[in-house]
Design a protein around this motif. Structure first.
Motif, mmCIF file in Angstrom:
data_model
loop_
_atom_site.group_PDB
_atom_site.id
_atom_site.type_symbol
_atom_site.label_atom_id
_atom_site.label_comp_id
_atom_site.label_asym_id
_atom_site.label_seq_id
_atom_site.Cartn_x
_atom_site.Cartn_y
_atom_site.Cartn_z
ATOM 1 N N ALA A 138 0.864 -1.182 0.000
ATOM 2 C CA ALA A 138 0.000 0.000 0.000
ATOM 3 C C ALA A 138 0.897 1.227 0.000
ATOM 4 O O ALA A 138 1.979 1.221 0.587
ATOM 5 N N GLU A 139 0.433 2.308 -0.672
ATOM 6 C CA GLU A 139 1.243 3.519 -0.774
ATOM 7 C C GLU A 139 0.358 4.743 -0.598
ATOM 8 O O GLU A 139 -0.817 4.741 -0.978
ATOM 9 N N TYR A 140 0.945 5.767 -0.016
ATOM 10 C CA TYR A 140 0.254 7.034 0.229
ATOM 11 C C TYR A 140 1.168 8.154 -0.238
ATOM 12 O O TYR A 140 2.355 8.186 0.094
ATOM 13 N N VAL A 141 0.634 9.068 -1.054
ATOM 14 C CA VAL A 141 1.401 10.208 -1.539
ATOM 15 C C VAL A 141 0.544 11.465 -1.371
ATOM 16 O O VAL A 141 -0.603 11.497 -1.821
ATOM 17 N N LYS A 142 1.101 12.482 -0.716
ATOM 18 C CA LYS A 142 0.365 13.731 -0.535
ATOM 19 C C LYS A 142 1.339 14.889 -0.385
ATOM 20 O O LYS A 142 2.413 14.733 0.198
ATOM 21 N N GLN A 143 0.943 16.039 -0.909
ATOM 22 C CA GLN A 143 1.767 17.238 -0.800
ATOM 23 C C GLN A 143 1.269 18.098 0.361
ATOM 24 O O GLN A 143 0.067 18.279 0.548
ATOM 25 N N TYR A 144 2.229 18.622 1.132
ATOM 26 C CA TYR A 144 1.916 19.492 2.258
ATOM 27 C C TYR A 144 2.601 20.846 2.048
ATOM 28 O O TYR A 144 3.787 20.898 1.703
ATOM 29 N N ASP A 145 1.862 21.905 2.244
ATOM 30 C CA ASP A 145 2.388 23.264 2.105
ATOM 31 C C ASP A 145 2.298 23.961 3.456
ATOM 32 O O ASP A 145 1.201 24.267 3.933
ATOM 33 N N ILE A 146 3.449 24.185 4.064
ATOM 34 C CA ILE A 146 3.525 24.811 5.382
ATOM 35 C C ILE A 146 4.362 26.088 5.285
ATOM 36 O O ILE A 146 5.526 26.043 4.880
ATOM 37 N N GLU A 147 3.750 27.188 5.635
ATOM 38 C CA GLU A 147 4.470 28.458 5.650
ATOM 39 C C GLU A 147 5.198 28.614 6.983
ATOM 40 O O GLU A 147 4.587 28.585 8.044
#
Length: 314
Positions: A138-147
């Protein structure tokens, strides 16, 4: 009179005998109907049992092929709680930001694991990979944008690499280094910086550090595979052909060329030539009468491309 009585008695006896014969048929038909009813009932029970068994087998098979379940909960602005749950033992669980080296999460043969992950500032992609004892993945891919106070971004620009950084406060300086080499320092005295640097050939790790006037520090590491573009030259000769000359130390994999935006040709060299023969390649093709609008693109083994465009008259 006796004869009459005798005849009457015989008639009654015959009538009684005839009625007994007629009444015996419904009894036989009833037995047959009961037999078929019982047979149909038994067949129905068998069919229901077979269907239930098939459903059970299907359900069992589906459970056997289940994959690990990956869940996330963002506990704070810069922290994630990773939870992986499964019905079988977990063998491998890893996570990584961007193209950095993957971090192993201990599983110890458990069916559930949990860990905390810190979210770096800027725009970053998280990849999680889990494998169970049966090899199901199983695989999980997500982009996170933190200022954050300081944000760093690294992206390719042709054969080079572009580093951009910005901060809430004025930036003081930035340093970068390849692998364990000496640092290169750039003084900033501004709230942002954009710097383009050359990429060395091969696989290397780039480390960028940015410090603001309040000594707030942000660090970012990224693996970079340095490749160069293929060399491409398109000329004409005295025999009314145009000549494609391409070379690359990795080898030319494919050449595409278009004439007058209509005729498209593809040369798949890797199917026809050895790697050594593809490091330097030359190809001739006839020009059309009048104008020839040419567009030639070459691809090397890493799918890095170079394109040539020209207008040639014959």
């Amino acid at each position: 009179m006796n004869q009459i009585l005798s005849i009457d008695n015989n008639s009654k006896k015959g009538k009684v005998k005839k009625e007994k014969t007629r009444n015996s048929r419904p009894i036989e038909i009833g037995n047959i109907v009961k037999f078929f009813a019982i047979s149909i009932l038994i067949f129905g029970i068998f069919m229901i049992a077979s269907g239930s068994y098939a459903m059970y087998k299907g359900t069992t098979k589906e459970i056997t092929n289940t994959k690990p379940e990956i869940r996330f909960e963002q506990t704070t602005e810069t922290e994630l709680s990773l939870k992986i749950k499964h019905d079988k033992e977990l063998v491998t669980v890893t996570y990584q930001w961007n193209e950095e080296e993957a971090t192993q999460v201990p599983t110890n043969g458990k069916k559930e694991v949990e860990t905390k992950i810190q979210i770096p500032t800027g725009s970053n992609t998280l990849k999680v990979h889990a494998v169970d004892i049966k090899g199901e993945e199983a695989e999980y891919v997500k982009q996170y944008d933190i200022e954050g106070d300081i944000n760093i971004n690294i992206e390719p620009e042709g054969n080079n690499l572009k580093i951009t950084a910005n901060g809430i406060n004025q930036l003081q300086y930035m340093t970068y280094r390849w692998d364990e080499e000496d640092e290169t320092r750039i003084d900033i005295e501004n709230n942002s910086i954009e710097e383009t640097i050359e990429i060395p050939k091969g696989l290397h790790t780039l480390t960028v550090i940015v410090v603001d006037v309040n000594n707030q520090t942000e660090t970012k590491e990224q693996e970079v595979n340095g490749v160069t573009k293929p060399k491409l030259e398109v000329t004409t000769d005295g025999s009314d052909n145009f000549i494609i000359k391409a070379s690359d130390e990795q080898g030319i994999k494919k050449i595409e060329f278009i004439i007058n935006e209509e005729e498209r040709y593809v040369l798949n060299l890797e199917k026809e030539l050895s790697l050594e023969e593809r490091k330097e390649f030359e190809y001739a093709y006839p020009l059309h009468e009048g104008e020839n609008k040419l567009e030639v693109t070459v691809y090397n083994e890493s799918d890095v491309t170079e394109t040539f465009r020209a207008l040639v008259r014959k």
